[in-house]
Scaffold this motif. Structure first.
Motif, PDB file in Angstrom:
ATOM      1  N   ILE A 178      -4.330   0.182 -10.380  1.00  0.00           N
ATOM      2  CA  ILE A 178      -3.265  -0.598  -9.746  1.00  0.00           C
ATOM      3  C   ILE A 178      -1.958  -0.380 -10.500  1.00  0.00           C
ATOM      4  O   ILE A 178      -0.898  -0.213  -9.898  1.00  0.00           O
ATOM      5  CB  ILE A 178      -3.632  -2.098  -9.710  1.00  0.00           C
ATOM      6  N   ASP A 179      -2.055  -0.356 -11.817  1.00  0.00           N
ATOM      7  CA  ASP A 179      -0.871  -0.168 -12.651  1.00  0.00           C
ATOM      8  C   ASP A 179      -0.173   1.154 -12.331  1.00  0.00           C
ATOM      9  O   ASP A 179       1.051   1.206 -12.213  1.00  0.00           O
ATOM     10  CB  ASP A 179      -1.261  -0.238 -14.128  1.00  0.00           C
ATOM     11  N   SER A 180      -0.932   2.226 -12.167  1.00  0.00           N
ATOM     12  CA  SER A 180      -0.303   3.520 -11.901  1.00  0.00           C
ATOM     13  C   SER A 180       0.363   3.540 -10.521  1.00  0.00           C
ATOM     14  O   SER A 180       1.427   4.133 -10.349  1.00  0.00           O
ATOM     15  CB  SER A 180      -1.310   4.666 -12.030  1.00  0.00           C
ATOM     16  N   VAL A 181      -0.255   2.856  -9.568  1.00  0.00           N
ATOM     17  CA  VAL A 181       0.337   2.786  -8.223  1.00  0.00           C
ATOM     18  C   VAL A 181       1.620   1.958  -8.262  1.00  0.00           C
ATOM     19  O   VAL A 181       2.640   2.338  -7.679  1.00  0.00           O
ATOM     20  CB  VAL A 181      -0.675   2.200  -7.207  1.00  0.00           C
ATOM     21  N   LEU A 182       1.591   0.831  -8.982  1.00  0.00           N
ATOM     22  CA  LEU A 182       2.794   0.004  -9.105  1.00  0.00           C
ATOM     23  C   LEU A 182       3.912   0.770  -9.809  1.00  0.00           C
ATOM     24  O   LEU A 182       5.069   0.738  -9.374  1.00  0.00           O
ATOM     25  CB  LEU A 182       2.485  -1.284  -9.883  1.00  0.00           C
ATOM     26  N   ARG A 183       3.564   1.470 -10.868  1.00  0.00           N
ATOM     27  CA  ARG A 183       4.582   2.240 -11.610  1.00  0.00           C
ATOM     28  C   ARG A 183       5.211   3.323 -10.730  1.00  0.00           C
ATOM     29  O   ARG A 183       6.424   3.504 -10.727  1.00  0.00           O
ATOM     30  CB  ARG A 183       3.978   2.866 -12.859  1.00  0.00           C
ATOM     31  N   GLU A 184       4.375   4.027  -9.986  1.00  0.00           N
ATOM     32  CA  GLU A 184       4.908   5.079  -9.110  1.00  0.00           C
ATOM     33  C   GLU A 184       5.797   4.465  -8.035  1.00  0.00           C
ATOM     34  O   GLU A 184       6.867   4.996  -7.720  1.00  0.00           O
ATOM     35  CB  GLU A 184       3.775   5.872  -8.455  1.00  0.00           C
ATOM     36  N   SER A 185       5.363   3.351  -7.480  1.00  0.00           N
ATOM     37  CA  SER A 185       6.142   2.691  -6.447  1.00  0.00           C
ATOM     38  C   SER A 185       7.522   2.287  -6.966  1.00  0.00           C
ATOM     39  O   SER A 185       8.538   2.528  -6.318  1.00  0.00           O
ATOM     40  CB  SER A 185       5.391   1.461  -5.939  1.00  0.00           C
ATOM     41  N   TYR A 186       7.548   1.680  -8.151  1.00  0.00           N
ATOM     42  CA  TYR A 186       8.819   1.230  -8.721  1.00  0.00           C
ATOM     43  C   TYR A 186       9.688   2.381  -9.201  1.00  0.00           C
ATOM     44  O   TYR A 186      10.885   2.412  -8.937  1.00  0.00           O
ATOM     45  CB  TYR A 186       8.575   0.259  -9.872  1.00  0.00           C
ATOM     46  N   SER A 187       9.099   3.336  -9.909  1.00  0.00           N
ATOM     47  CA  SER A 187       9.910   4.393 -10.516  1.00  0.00           C
ATOM     48  C   SER A 187      10.407   5.409  -9.493  1.00  0.00           C
ATOM     49  O   SER A 187      11.495   5.962  -9.643  1.00  0.00           O
ATOM     50  CB  SER A 187       9.121   5.099 -11.614  1.00  0.00           C
ATOM     51  N   GLN A 188       9.613   5.668  -8.446  1.00  0.00           N
ATOM     52  CA  GLN A 188       9.995   6.682  -7.468  1.00  0.00           C
ATOM     53  C   GLN A 188      10.452   6.074  -6.140  1.00  0.00           C
ATOM     54  O   GLN A 188      10.646   6.788  -5.160  1.00  0.00           O
ATOM     55  CB  GLN A 188       8.842   7.648  -7.258  1.00  0.00           C
ATOM     56  N   HIS A 189      10.560   4.738  -6.111  1.00  0.00           N
ATOM     57  CA  HIS A 189      11.023   4.019  -4.912  1.00  0.00           C
ATOM     58  C   HIS A 189      10.208   4.387  -3.672  1.00  0.00           C
ATOM     59  O   HIS A 189      10.753   4.687  -2.616  1.00  0.00           O
ATOM     60  CB  HIS A 189      12.514   4.263  -4.665  1.00  0.00           C
ATOM     61  N   LYS A 190       8.893   4.350  -3.852  1.00  0.00           N
ATOM     62  CA  LYS A 190       7.981   4.647  -2.753  1.00  0.00           C
ATOM     63  C   LYS A 190       7.287   3.358  -2.322  1.00  0.00           C
ATOM     64  O   LYS A 190       7.024   2.477  -3.129  1.00  0.00           O
ATOM     65  CB  LYS A 190       6.893   5.634  -3.186  1.00  0.00           C
ATOM     66  N   THR A 191       6.954   3.304  -1.044  1.00  0.00           N
ATOM     67  CA  THR A 191       6.136   2.201  -0.578  1.00  0.00           C
ATOM     68  C   THR A 191       4.675   2.525  -0.883  1.00  0.00           C
ATOM     69  O   THR A 191       4.330   3.694  -1.128  1.00  0.00           O
ATOM     70  CB  THR A 191       6.299   1.985   0.943  1.00  0.00           C
ATOM     71  N   PHE A 192       3.835   1.527  -0.839  1.00  0.00           N
ATOM     72  CA  PHE A 192       2.409   1.762  -1.065  1.00  0.00           C
ATOM     73  C   PHE A 192       1.833   2.601   0.074  1.00  0.00           C
ATOM     74  O   PHE A 192       0.926   3.391  -0.125  1.00  0.00           O
ATOM     75  CB  PHE A 192       1.662   0.440  -1.220  1.00  0.00           C
ATOM     76  N   ALA A 193       2.413   2.446   1.268  1.00  0.00           N
ATOM     77  CA  ALA A 193       1.987   3.263   2.410  1.00  0.00           C
ATOM     78  C   ALA A 193       2.309   4.732   2.160  1.00  0.00           C
ATOM     79  O   ALA A 193       1.498   5.614   2.482  1.00  0.00           O
ATOM     80  CB  ALA A 193       2.661   2.774   3.686  1.00  0.00           C
ATOM     81  N   GLN A 194       3.462   5.020   1.571  1.00  0.00           N
ATOM     82  CA  GLN A 194       3.815   6.412   1.260  1.00  0.00           C
ATOM     83  C   GLN A 194       2.851   6.996   0.233  1.00  0.00           C
ATOM     84  O   GLN A 194       2.440   8.158   0.356  1.00  0.00           O
ATOM     85  CB  GLN A 194       5.249   6.490   0.729  1.00  0.00           C
ATOM     86  N   ILE A 195       2.485   6.187  -0.746  1.00  0.00           N
ATOM     87  CA  ILE A 195       1.541   6.658  -1.772  1.00  0.00           C
ATOM     88  C   ILE A 195       0.181   6.956  -1.129  1.00  0.00           C
ATOM     89  O   ILE A 195      -0.436   7.991  -1.403  1.00  0.00           O
ATOM     90  CB  ILE A 195       1.417   5.618  -2.904  1.00  0.00           C
ATOM     91  N   ALA A 196      -0.262   6.088  -0.251  1.00  0.00           N
ATOM     92  CA  ALA A 196      -1.533   6.308   0.447  1.00  0.00           C
ATOM     93  C   ALA A 196      -1.441   7.525   1.367  1.00  0.00           C
ATOM     94  O   ALA A 196      -2.378   8.320   1.458  1.00  0.00           O
ATOM     95  CB  ALA A 196      -1.917   5.063   1.243  1.00  0.00           C
ATOM     96  N   ASP A 197      -0.295   7.674   2.028  1.00  0.00           N
ATOM     97  CA  ASP A 197      -0.094   8.800   2.936  1.00  0.00           C
ATOM     98  C   ASP A 197      -0.155  10.128   2.187  1.00  0.00           C
ATOM     99  O   ASP A 197      -0.759  11.094   2.665  1.00  0.00           O
ATOM    100  CB  ASP A 197       1.256   8.657   3.642  1.00  0.00           C
ATOM    101  N   GLU A 198       0.442  10.173   1.001  1.00  0.00           N
ATOM    102  CA  GLU A 198       0.417  11.404   0.202  1.00  0.00           C
ATOM    103  C   GLU A 198      -1.010  11.794  -0.200  1.00  0.00           C
ATOM    104  O   GLU A 198      -1.290  12.968  -0.433  1.00  0.00           O
ATOM    105  CB  GLU A 198       1.283  11.247  -1.047  1.00  0.00           C
ATOM    106  N   ALA A 199      -1.889  10.794  -0.255  1.00  0.00           N
ATOM    107  CA  ALA A 199      -3.296  11.065  -0.588  1.00  0.00           C
ATOM    108  C   ALA A 199      -4.138  11.268   0.673  1.00  0.00           C
ATOM    109  O   ALA A 199      -5.358  11.408   0.594  1.00  0.00           O
ATOM    110  CB  ALA A 199      -3.856   9.915  -1.419  1.00  0.00           C
ATOM    111  N   GLY A 200      -3.480  11.253   1.845  1.00  0.00           N
ATOM    112  CA  GLY A 200      -4.196  11.441   3.103  1.00  0.00           C
ATOM    113  C   GLY A 200      -4.992  10.207   3.532  1.00  0.00           C
ATOM    114  O   GLY A 200      -5.952  10.314   4.283  1.00  0.00           O
ATOM    115  N   LYS A 201      -4.584   9.046   3.084  1.00  0.00           N
ATOM    116  CA  LYS A 201      -5.339   7.815   3.359  1.00  0.00           C
ATOM    117  C   LYS A 201      -4.508   6.772   4.113  1.00  0.00           C
ATOM    118  O   LYS A 201      -4.802   5.582   4.057  1.00  0.00           O
ATOM    119  CB  LYS A 201      -5.813   7.194   2.040  1.00  0.00           C
TER     120      LYS A 201
END
Length: 125
Positions: A44-67
């Motif tokens: 969870i921490d890595s997802v939160l960090r990526e979201s905050y540092s790269q200004h991504k939504t959680f949906a974008q992070i999931a989309d990049e993983a094909g999920k």
């Protein structure tokens, strides 16, 4: 030298506290980040960090993983259950209020009846 050390430590503590405060996530964010983290096999921490540092939504992070589809389904499920719980809670509160109002009305009626019986008994004496 001593004052410089104290000032340096104070600044370091202030910066650390500010970063902790700035990084605090709300419960809803954490819940959504947890879904993205689970689907992407990350913390969870890595997802939160990526979201905050790269200004991504959680949906974008999931989309990049094909999920993305799985992410949307799980978020929707959580939101539906949250709404149902909220609605259920409101209904329960209304029911409790209704019961209390009925109890108060019953008590008032009982008191009036008892007063009438008491008054009637005293008139006959």
């Amino acid at each position: 030298m001593g004052n410089k050390l104290i000032i340096s430590l104070t600044v370091a503590v202030a910066i650390a506290m500010a970063s902790i405060t700035a990084f605090a996530a709300t419960a809803a964010e954490t819940r959504t980040a947890e879904i993205a983290a689970t689907l992407t096999n990350r913390s969870i921490d890595s997802v939160l960090r990526e979201s905050y540092s790269q200004h991504k939504t959680f949906a974008q992070i999931a989309d990049e993983a094909g999920k993305l589809d799985d992410f949307k389904k799980q978020v929707s499920f959580v939101q539906d259950n949250t709404l149902k719980q909220h609605s259920s809670s409101r209904i329960n509160k209304k029911q409790e209020k209704g019961m209390l109002e009925k109890l108060a009305a019953d008590y008032k009626e009982s008191a009036q009846t008892n007063f009438a019986i008491y008054s009637s008994a005293n008139e006959n004496k």
